[in-house]
Design an enzyme around this catalytic site. Structure first.
Site, PDB file in Angstrom:
ATOM      1  N   LYS A   1       0.926  -1.140  -0.083  1.00  0.00           N
ATOM      2  CA  LYS A   1      -0.032  -0.228  -0.050  1.00  0.00           C
ATOM      3  C   LYS A   1       0.919   1.391   0.136  1.00  0.00           C
ATOM      4  O   LYS A   1       2.224   1.090   0.458  1.00  0.00           O
ATOM      5  CB  LYS A   1      -0.941   0.106   1.282  1.00  0.00           C
ATOM      6  CG  LYS A   1      -2.151   0.771   1.137  1.00  0.00           C
ATOM      7  CD  LYS A   1      -3.298   0.159   0.548  1.00  0.00           C
ATOM      8  CE  LYS A   1      -4.621   0.797   0.315  1.00  0.00           C
ATOM      9  NZ  LYS A   1      -5.538  -0.019  -0.226  1.00  0.00           N
TER      10      LYS A   1
ATOM     11  N   ASP B   1      -7.030   4.277  -4.514  1.00  0.00           N
ATOM     12  CA  ASP B   1      -7.772   4.370  -2.795  1.00  0.00           C
ATOM     13  C   ASP B   1      -8.212   5.631  -2.691  1.00  0.00           C
ATOM     14  O   ASP B   1      -8.402   6.468  -3.678  1.00  0.00           O
ATOM     15  CB  ASP B   1      -6.551   3.947  -2.011  1.00  0.00           C
ATOM     16  CG  ASP B   1      -7.194   3.451  -0.671  1.00  0.00           C
ATOM     17  OD1 ASP B   1      -7.701   2.136  -0.576  1.00  0.00           O
ATOM     18  OD2 ASP B   1      -7.497   4.274   0.273  1.00  0.00           O
TER      19      ASP B   1
HETATM   20  N1  GLU Z   1      -7.555   0.150  -2.717  1.00  0.00           N
HETATM   21  C1  GLU Z   1      -8.189  -0.800  -3.019  1.00  0.00           C
HETATM   22  C2  GLU Z   1      -8.080  -1.801  -1.873  1.00  0.00           C
HETATM   23  O1  GLU Z   1      -8.269  -1.268  -0.612  1.00  0.00           O
HETATM   24  C3  GLU Z   1      -7.615  -1.408  -4.298  1.00  0.00           C
HETATM   25  C4  GLU Z   1      -6.412  -1.820  -4.506  1.00  0.00           C
HETATM   26  C5  GLU Z   1      -5.933  -2.505  -5.849  1.00  0.00           C
HETATM   27  O2  GLU Z   1      -6.872  -2.426  -6.700  1.00  0.00           O
HETATM   28  O3  GLU Z   1      -4.909  -2.779  -6.080  1.00  0.00           O
HETATM   29  O4  GLU Z   1      -8.238  -2.704  -1.964  1.00  0.00           O
END
Ligand code: GLU
Length: 449
Positions: free
Chosen positions: A129, A169
């Protein structure tokens, strides 16, 4: 809070010691460790190989300066982060969050959750992340572009379709992914589609990716209801938030026969007994980038706008917290239970506080943890990577069908794992144990690395 198995207490103490002040990360770790007691008993090989200690320590943490120039010519400095948490199952995968609240503890909590969520999807993706404390609110398109270009100018060296694949996100959507991809392409001189997901559908993005997290959450809750001979049809639904996850949860809830009576943003919430107008909501939030207050004003007397109140006071059968972490606390949970809520499904990451989770569960409310219920977004990112790798493009219908199958698979995995480990019907334990064991087995097989 449930107390931890004695062998896990020193692990948690070490996490506290190593990551001082990172409250959200502590919370996320504790919540997973609480579920692992039956695993520790049954799988001593994990303890012997210190798998749990290793999983709690990110493989790599990157913190960098992001300088950029605003429209007035003033130099601004933000902080950028990428926590590459675990790559046992595949390249690091997870979104980028641009929000003033972002600091290392938030990125670590999100990255930690992402490891297990991604494992649960059954797709070959690791967990990571990133983000920045940059506040996109009120910034012009040009400022957003300059910020994204500066952010990528540092981050590009850590990314790659086989290494680390960010997505969006909070605060990072199609516009930002476009600027980030453009800069990556320019610096590397490679059209490496699979390095980012959430791309525009005309240049490598997947149809249904935008809708996937919200749709997936509703599919998951629908599975829970069906398993009990019930359905979405005729249910009153409250959805907190009005970002990408919330908007498409609203749409899918309608498609399955529910009525969404309230949505919110950071300024307040709107209640509409006859049902929120999905098209207007999408127009106000996605096209105009406006506030929920404007939505309420346009709807006139059918809608009621409440500033600073709690959306959880609105009576409903199904509550879907789709805004942000810790938005549903004990008071909110008490109000929901008092009004007879049947299901709470987490569309956001860790939106329910530990106390609220306990309260809901002891009141007999069905509770779908975010790791399972909001995994549809990242799962569809993995489908986007598949399309990029095969230079193919799938239809909306086919992609949505795959998403629905994946969510049904996650639901099934949660239930069978919970059953197998002696906690039948416990979706929290099922999700944590299933995700954990998949990662742990891969780590065991690969030795101490
Ligand atoms: N931010 C999204 C999550 O919390 C998607 C992450 C992604 O698609 O890599 O899962």
């Amino acid at each position: 809070m449930i107390s931890l198995h004695p062998s896990l207490q020193p692990v948690y103490a070490e996490v506290l010691h190593r990551n001082p002040g990172e409250m959200e990360f502590h919370q996320a770790v504790h919540e997973v460790l609480e579920s692992l007691t039956p695993v520790v008993r049954r799988r001593p090989e994990y303890v012997e190989a210190s798998i749990i200690e290793r999983i709690c320590e990110p493989e790599r943490q990157i913190i960098f300066r992001v300088p950029w120039v605003d429209d007035q010519g003033v130099v601004r400095i933000n902080r950028g982060f990428r926590v590459e948490f675990n790559s046992a199952l595949g390249p690091y995968k997870g979104g980028l969050r641009f929000h003033p609240s972002v600091y290392l503890g938030i990125v670590k909590f999100l990255g930690f959750e992402q490891i297990f969520k991604n494992a649960l999807t059954g797709m070959p993706i690791g967990g990571g992340k990133g983000g920045s404390d940059f506040d996109p609110k009120g910034r012009s398109d040009r400022e957003i572009m300059r910020f994204c270009q500066s952010f990528m100018t540092e981050l590009y060296r850590h990314l790659g379709e086989y290494t680390d694949v960010p997505a969006g996100d909070t605060g990072v959507g199609g516009r930002e992914i476009g600027y980030l991809f453009g800069q990556y392409k320019r610096i590397t001189n490679r059209y490496e589609s699979g390095v980012l997901t959430g791309k525009g559908v005309t240049w490598g993005g997947s149809l249904a990716r935008t809708e996937a997290t919200g749709y997936g959450t509703v599919f998951f809750v629908d599975q829970m209801l069906r398993a009990r001979g019930s359905a979405f049809d005729g249910k009153r639904v409250v959805v907190s938030g009005s970002g990408n996850v919330a908007i498409y949860a609203v749409q899918k809830a309608y498609q399955l026969g529910g009525t969404v009576v309230a949505v919110s943003d950071s300024g307040g919430y709107v209640v509409e007994e006859s049902g929120i107008d999905f098209e207007l909501l999408r127009e106000v939030k996605e096209v105009r980038r406006g506030r929920i207050k404007e939505y309420a004003e346009e709807r006139g007397s059918t809608a009621r706008y409440i500033e600073d109140g709690s959306i959880w006071d609105v009576p409903c059968d199904i509550a879907l917290p789709c805004a942000t972490q810790n938005e549903l606390d004990v008071d909110g949970a008490r109000a929901l239970v008092g009004n007879g809520v049947q299901v709470v499904g987490e569309g956001a990451n860790m939106p329910t506080t530990p106390g609220a989770v306990d309260l809901l569960r002891s009141a007999g409310v069905l509770f779908a943890p975010g790791k399972a219920a909001n995994a549809g977004g990242v799962a569809t990112s993995a489908l986007e990577m598949q399309q990029n790798a095969s230079r193919d493009r799938w239809s909306f219908e086919y992609t949505e069908e795959r998403l629905a199958d994946i969510m049904a698979g996650i639901h099934e995995r949660c239930l069978t794992t919970a059953e197998e480990y002696g906690v039948p019907g416990d979706y929290v334990a099922g999700a944590n144990i299933s995700g954990f064991c998949q990662v742990a087995d891969a780590m065991l097989a690969m030795g101490v690395i």
